[in-house]
Design an enzyme around this catalytic site. Structure first.
Site, mmCIF file in Angstrom:
data_model
loop_
_atom_site.group_PDB
_atom_site.id
_atom_site.type_symbol
_atom_site.label_atom_id
_atom_site.label_comp_id
_atom_site.label_asym_id
_atom_site.label_seq_id
_atom_site.Cartn_x
_atom_site.Cartn_y
_atom_site.Cartn_z
ATOM 1 C CE LYS A 35 47.951 -35.053 22.291
ATOM 2 N NZ LYS A 35 48.967 -35.333 21.267
ATOM 3 C CE1 TYR A 253 20.671 -56.358 24.440
ATOM 4 C CE2 TYR A 253 22.380 -54.956 25.383
ATOM 5 C CZ TYR A 253 21.081 -55.133 24.926
ATOM 6 O OH TYR A 253 20.202 -54.096 24.963
#
Ligand SMILES: *Cc1c(COP(=O)(O)O)cnc(C)c1O
Length: 369
Positions: A35, A253
């Site tokens: 999956k 940042y």
């Protein structure tokens, strides 16, 4: 090309499957969960690799995933859709796949579908034993016992562990007990169905968790709780730029990293949009010139910066390694405060995927995502 490269070792996946298969007795069938795009490494390639290794039973979450795996494997494999009838029985049947029926409503939809099409519907039935997520509740199991389900061709009777990766957790024992309590009646009613309880963690628990069929996923892709797994993925990215900063200068940042000595920084072209968790900010690591170096500051959307002061000859174009046999998926997960599953399924969307060897992929080994 200045892009991250995700290299996927297909032999390692095959070997991990064989290793998990060898942990259960010969009469136990070992399936595979593919999956979430094969835990991020590519569902079609994973399925073909596992099929070549001897796996014949595959588990996906959704109907489109079932279709992709069916296209990759041709008609031989058995494919089960874990999320069940809500994925759409027409779509599941179009993929020649089988729903895992997880609730009374699922069973009712399946019975209706079988009646309309006048053919028995092959499926699995999932029972709730303690995870309280999907599966027929004890009351729904009572209802099932009173209901004519002869329109269904039940292939698997299953449940799922909540805590199989935590050694000695009492719920695991309880779930085995509850599952065993269901067995006599279910065996009686569905004599040809296989009993299945274990994913990777359960395979490692031992024989009383194996029953007839196991469904390992994450261990195939080299991550916890299968500690003896062979690592499967390697993630690298080229250094875009290198430069020197003075003590007191900052990086990234929020200016969360400050040079405490004359430092050299290197920028790499990958960030959280590439699946690198932002929570690695200030705590991630990479390898440059064979040496482990820390991230300097925050993970940005498309970039990170490394402190390569201790690798003075680091140069633009050199490959920095984010994941390998030493910087493992689980090690990154621990630094990021998550689990290997999330690292695996996050990576690979933007990176160039390289499969090694490429033979099993029918010549499509070098695939750009
Ligand atoms: C995901 C899943 C698996 C595989 O689990 P792993 O922990 O990755 O081995 C097996 N069964 C079910 C029901 C699942 O949801």
């Amino acid at each position: 090309m200045a892009r991250p490269i995700l290299t996927i070792d297909l032999n390692a996946i095959a070997e991990n499957w064989r290793a998990l298969d060898s942990l259960s007795a010969a009469h136990v069938t070992t399936g595979a969960a593919v999956k979430a795009d094969g835990y991020g490494i590519g569902a079609a390639v994973a399925a073909r690799t596992l099929s070549a290794a001897g796996c014949g039973t595959f588990f996906v979450a959704t109907a489109p995933e079932a279709m992709e795996v069916r296209d990759a494997l041709g008609s031989d494999a058995e494919i089960y859709v874990l999320n069940g009838a809500i994925e759409g029985l027409p779509e599941i049947v179009a993929a020649d796949a089988r729903p895992v029926l997880n609730a009374r409503t699922d069973v009712e939809m399946a019975l209706e579908f079988a009646k309309q099409h006048e053919t028995p519907l092959s499926c699995a039935l999932q029972f709730e034993t303690g995870m309280n997520r999907l599966g027929l509740s004890p009351a729904e199991a009572e209802w099932l016992a009173q209901t004519d389900v002869s329109a269904l061709s039940v292939q698997i009777l299953m449940s799922h562990f909540a805590c199989a990766d935590e050694a000695g957790h009492s719920l695991t024992r309880e779930q085995i007990t509850r599952f065993n309590e269901l067995v006599p009646e279910l065996r009686d009613r569905f004599p040809n169905a296989k009993l299945s309880l274990s994913a990777t963690g359960g395979v490692l628990l031992g024989a009383d968790a194996h029953f007839d069929l196991t469904r390992p996923g994450v261990g195939l892709y080299g991550a916890d709780p299968f500690r003896d797994a062979r690592p499967v993925i390697r993630l690298e990215a080229p250094i875009l730029r290198v430069w020197d900063v003075k003590p007191g200068e900052t990086s990234g940042y929020g200016a969360t990293w400050t040079a405490t000595r004359p430092s050299r920084l290197a920028t790499l072209p990958l960030g959280y949009a590439d699946g690198l968790p932002r929570s690695l900010s200030g705590r991630g690591e990479a390898k440059v010139g064979g040496r482990i170096v820390p991230l300097a500051g925050r993970v940005s959307m498309d970039l990170i910066v490394l402190d390569v002061t201790d690798v003075p000859d680091a140069a633009p174009g050199d490959m920095a390694v984010l994941l390998d046999d030493e910087l493992t998926v689980d090690r990154m997960a621990t630094s990021a405060g998550t689990i290997g599953y999330e690292i695996l399924t996050s990576l690979g969307d933007r990176a160039i995927r390289r499969y090694k060897p490429s033979a099993v992929t029918d010549g499509k080994g070098d695939v750009s995502a």
